[in-house]
Design a protein around this motif. Structure first.
Motif, PDB file in Angstrom:
ATOM      1  N   ALA A  74       0.830  -1.192   0.000  1.00 17.20           N
ATOM      2  CA  ALA A  74       0.000   0.000   0.000  1.00 17.20           C
ATOM      3  C   ALA A  74       0.865   1.241   0.000  1.00 17.20           C
ATOM      4  O   ALA A  74       2.008   1.225   0.476  1.00 17.20           O
ATOM      5  N   VAL A  75       0.321   2.338  -0.542  1.00 18.82           N
ATOM      6  CA  VAL A  75       1.006   3.629  -0.577  1.00 18.82           C
ATOM      7  C   VAL A  75       0.379   4.517   0.473  1.00 18.82           C
ATOM      8  O   VAL A  75      -0.854   4.571   0.605  1.00 18.82           O
ATOM      9  N   ILE A  76       1.221   5.156   1.244  1.00 21.19           N
ATOM     10  CA  ILE A  76       0.718   6.011   2.316  1.00 21.19           C
ATOM     11  C   ILE A  76      -0.246   7.048   1.733  1.00 21.19           C
ATOM     12  O   ILE A  76       0.066   7.724   0.753  1.00 21.19           O
ATOM     13  N   GLY A  77      -1.473   7.116   2.337  1.00 22.04           N
ATOM     14  CA  GLY A  77      -2.478   8.107   1.938  1.00 22.04           C
ATOM     15  C   GLY A  77      -3.435   7.653   0.858  1.00 22.04           C
ATOM     16  O   GLY A  77      -4.399   8.359   0.539  1.00 22.04           O
ATOM     17  N   LEU A  84      -8.523  -5.373   0.190  1.00 21.55           N
ATOM     18  CA  LEU A  84      -8.164  -6.784   0.206  1.00 21.55           C
ATOM     19  C   LEU A  84      -9.410  -7.600  -0.156  1.00 21.55           C
ATOM     20  O   LEU A  84     -10.515  -7.302   0.324  1.00 21.55           O
ATOM     21  N   PHE A  85      -9.230  -8.656  -0.986  1.00 17.13           N
ATOM     22  CA  PHE A  85     -10.367  -9.477  -1.427  1.00 17.13           C
ATOM     23  C   PHE A  85     -10.058 -10.955  -1.215  1.00 17.13           C
ATOM     24  O   PHE A  85      -8.914 -11.392  -1.377  1.00 17.13           O
ATOM     25  N   ARG A  93      -8.479   2.503   4.861  1.00 18.54           N
ATOM     26  CA  ARG A  93      -8.632   3.898   4.473  1.00 18.54           C
ATOM     27  C   ARG A  93      -7.347   4.689   4.779  1.00 18.54           C
ATOM     28  O   ARG A  93      -6.896   4.734   5.927  1.00 18.54           O
ATOM     29  N   LYS A  94      -6.786   5.266   3.721  1.00 23.08           N
ATOM     30  CA  LYS A  94      -5.588   6.120   3.836  1.00 23.08           C
ATOM     31  C   LYS A  94      -4.561   5.530   4.820  1.00 23.08           C
ATOM     32  O   LYS A  94      -4.352   6.035   5.925  1.00 23.08           O
ATOM     33  N   PRO A  95      -4.011   4.404   4.416  1.00 26.13           N
ATOM     34  CA  PRO A  95      -3.073   3.733   5.338  1.00 26.13           C
ATOM     35  C   PRO A  95      -1.864   4.620   5.679  1.00 26.13           C
ATOM     36  O   PRO A  95      -1.431   5.431   4.869  1.00 26.13           O
ATOM     37  N   GLY A  96      -1.389   4.419   6.921  1.00 22.04           N
ATOM     38  CA  GLY A  96      -0.175   5.114   7.398  1.00 22.04           C
ATOM     39  C   GLY A  96       0.986   4.133   7.583  1.00 22.04           C
ATOM     40  O   GLY A  96       0.836   2.925   7.323  1.00 22.04           O
ATOM     41  N   PRO A  97       2.114   4.597   8.061  1.00 22.28           N
ATOM     42  CA  PRO A  97       3.283   3.715   8.241  1.00 22.28           C
ATOM     43  C   PRO A  97       3.028   2.554   9.188  1.00 22.28           C
ATOM     44  O   PRO A  97       3.671   1.501   9.073  1.00 22.28           O
ATOM     45  N   PHE A  98       2.073   2.725  10.141  1.00 24.55           N
ATOM     46  CA  PHE A  98       1.838   1.678  11.137  1.00 24.55           C
ATOM     47  C   PHE A  98       0.687   0.732  10.761  1.00 24.55           C
ATOM     48  O   PHE A  98       0.278  -0.099  11.572  1.00 24.55           O
ATOM     49  N   ASP A  99       0.144   0.857   9.506  1.00 29.76           N
ATOM     50  CA  ASP A  99      -0.971  -0.015   9.093  1.00 29.76           C
ATOM     51  C   ASP A  99      -0.478  -1.277   8.381  1.00 29.76           C
ATOM     52  O   ASP A  99      -1.278  -2.105   7.969  1.00 29.76           O
ATOM     53  N   GLY A 100       0.799  -1.439   8.190  1.00 31.51           N
ATOM     54  CA  GLY A 100       1.291  -2.663   7.606  1.00 31.51           C
ATOM     55  C   GLY A 100       1.229  -3.806   8.605  1.00 31.51           C
ATOM     56  O   GLY A 100       1.136  -3.611   9.816  1.00 31.51           O
ATOM     57  N   VAL A 149       0.606  -7.110   4.210  1.00 30.67           N
ATOM     58  CA  VAL A 149       0.446  -5.795   3.639  1.00 30.67           C
ATOM     59  C   VAL A 149       1.631  -4.946   4.048  1.00 30.67           C
ATOM     60  O   VAL A 149       1.911  -4.787   5.269  1.00 30.67           O
ATOM     61  N   ASP A 150       2.368  -4.405   3.096  1.00 29.14           N
ATOM     62  CA  ASP A 150       3.472  -3.481   3.361  1.00 29.14           C
ATOM     63  C   ASP A 150       3.034  -2.082   2.981  1.00 29.14           C
ATOM     64  O   ASP A 150       2.245  -1.894   2.039  1.00 29.14           O
ATOM     65  N   VAL A 151       3.525  -1.092   3.712  1.00 28.30           N
ATOM     66  CA  VAL A 151       3.177   0.296   3.455  1.00 28.30           C
ATOM     67  C   VAL A 151       4.471   1.047   3.106  1.00 28.30           C
ATOM     68  O   VAL A 151       5.479   0.925   3.832  1.00 28.30           O
ATOM     69  N   LYS A 152       4.449   1.802   1.992  1.00 25.97           N
ATOM     70  CA  LYS A 152       5.615   2.544   1.572  1.00 25.97           C
ATOM     71  C   LYS A 152       5.228   3.984   1.319  1.00 25.97           C
ATOM     72  O   LYS A 152       4.071   4.314   1.080  1.00 25.97           O
ATOM     73  N   ALA A 153       6.210   4.825   1.327  1.00 26.69           N
ATOM     74  CA  ALA A 153       5.980   6.237   1.070  1.00 26.69           C
ATOM     75  C   ALA A 153       5.819   6.442  -0.412  1.00 26.69           C
ATOM     76  O   ALA A 153       6.400   5.720  -1.237  1.00 26.69           O
ATOM     77  N   PRO A 154       5.047   7.449  -0.815  1.00 26.95           N
ATOM     78  CA  PRO A 154       4.888   7.744  -2.254  1.00 26.95           C
ATOM     79  C   PRO A 154       6.200   8.222  -2.835  1.00 26.95           C
ATOM     80  O   PRO A 154       7.009   8.840  -2.144  1.00 26.95           O
ATOM     81  N   ASN A 155       6.382   7.970  -4.107  1.00 28.95           N
ATOM     82  CA  ASN A 155       7.592   8.375  -4.796  1.00 28.95           C
ATOM     83  C   ASN A 155       7.620   9.885  -4.988  1.00 28.95           C
ATOM     84  O   ASN A 155       6.619  10.518  -5.295  1.00 28.95           O
TER      85      ASN A 155
END
Length: 352
Positions: free
Chosen positions: A270-273, A278-279, A319-326, A346-352
């Motif tokens: 996932a991208v932060i924000g 998930l299905f 909804r709008k995942p943050g760094p701690f939602d992984g 689920v991994d969360v990364k910062a937008p490019n």
């Protein structure tokens, strides 16, 4: 014209040769009055009496009640002969029938014909000792009376049998037959089912099941149908046949089963924000309860997540995942027959 014929004298007939005119030549009857008188009478005649009967009047002349009768009968004879009409051997009723005799024809006129005017009319043309006769048959007709009664004899299946009594008055003409009509009680409209029926009975087929019918019958002659018609007192009820349905027995199948995931969760990044979904798909009977976990902790009721289940498709929106939602997300399905679960990372990364 000469005087009355002496009693006891013989009479003879002489027939004129057939004419070339389209009219009918009527034989002339010669009354014997003695050789001397006959020769003297014939010497004075310039033209012997003869009647030309129109072709249409050589058969029965038919008129309807109320019609006008106007017959013109041409004849010949010189000097002018005497024309005499009779009705059934009697003198005409001058209150109803009028006659006009001309030099070459005679007209019989009835303003409004009645049935009493029917009969045999005879025209006699006399001149000297000779005479010619023509006979015309007139028939005055009207509509017949209605049949006296009609009754419903039997009803079976989708058919009904009827019988009726012929009319007392046939309108002075032969009956051509009977017309039978039906009407169902729902619409009340009359429909003809049989025409020119010769017998005083009939069977009406193809009646609609579930309806009730009344019937009536008209008499018919050359003038038309009777003005009235008797109606059956009883209704024909076309009953529905009793139908019995037999169903085959079969063993009731048990569709119950424990939950089983047919489509597992897939790892994703996932991208932060940006919202992430998930299905997975599950099959179970009875319908299972769906529980979502994150790192083995129940997240039901957390506004951060929205869980939906429809026709076995389970979805979780982050909804709008943050760094701690992984982490590790788990979908668990539970029903009385068992439970099953699937996991994904689920991994969360910062937008490019």
């Amino acid at each position: 014209a000469s005087g009355p014929e002496p009693r006891g004298r013989a009479s003879t007939q002489s027939t004129a040769p057939p004419p070339t005119s389209p009219h009918h030549s009527v034989p002339v009857r010669l009354v014997q009055r003695g050789e001397a008188q006959l020769k003297t009478a014939q010497a004075r005649l310039k033209q012997h009496p003869k009647i030309w009967l129109p072709r249409a009047l050589r058969q029965t002349y038919i008129r309807k009640v109320g019609d006008t009768v106007n017959l013109l009968i041409p004849f010949q004879g010189k000097p002018k002969p005497q024309a005499i009409w009779t009705h059934d051997g009697c003198a005409l009723d001058t209150s109803r029938v009028s006659v006009r005799n001309g030099e070459r024809d005679s007209i019989l006129f009835i303003r409004e014909a009645q049935r009493a005017d029917s009969g045999r009319y005879q025209l006699t043309v006399q001149l000297g000792g000779l005479e010619a006769t023509a006979t015309i048959d007139i028939l005055v007709i009207e509509r017949p009376g209605p049949p006296q009664s009609i009754r419903l004899v039997d009803v079976w299946g989708s058919s009904a049998t009827l019988e009726w009594t012929p009319p007392q008055d046939v309108g002075n003409a032969a009956l051509l037959g009977y017309t039978v009509q039906k009407a169902d009680t729902k619409s009340g409209l009359w429909f003809t089912v049989l025409e020119r029926c010769r017998r005083a009975s009939c069977t009406v087929p193809n009646l609609i099941v579930g309806n009730s019918y009344a019937f009536r019958v008209f008499a018919e002659n050359q003038c038309g149908l009777s003005e009235n018609a008797p109606v059956t007192a009883d209704l024909a009820h076309i009953q529905k046949a009793a139908t019995v349905y037999k169903t085959k027995s079969f063993a009731q199948r048990d569709f119950s089963e424990a939950p089983k995931f047919t489509q597992p969760l897939a790892d994703c990044t996932a991208v932060i924000g940006y919202n992430t979904q998930l299905f997975c798909c599950v099959r179970a009977s009875p319908k299972p309860k769906i529980i979502w976990l994150k790192n083995k902790m129940d997240i039901q009721g957390n506004p951060k997540y929205r869980a939906l289940t429809h026709l076995g498709i389970c979805s979780l929106e982050i909804r709008k995942p943050g760094p701690f939602d992984g982490g590790i997300y788990t979908c668990k399905a539970v029903n009385p027959l068992g439970e099953a679960s699937v996991d994904c990372r689920v991994d969360v990364k910062a937008p490019n």
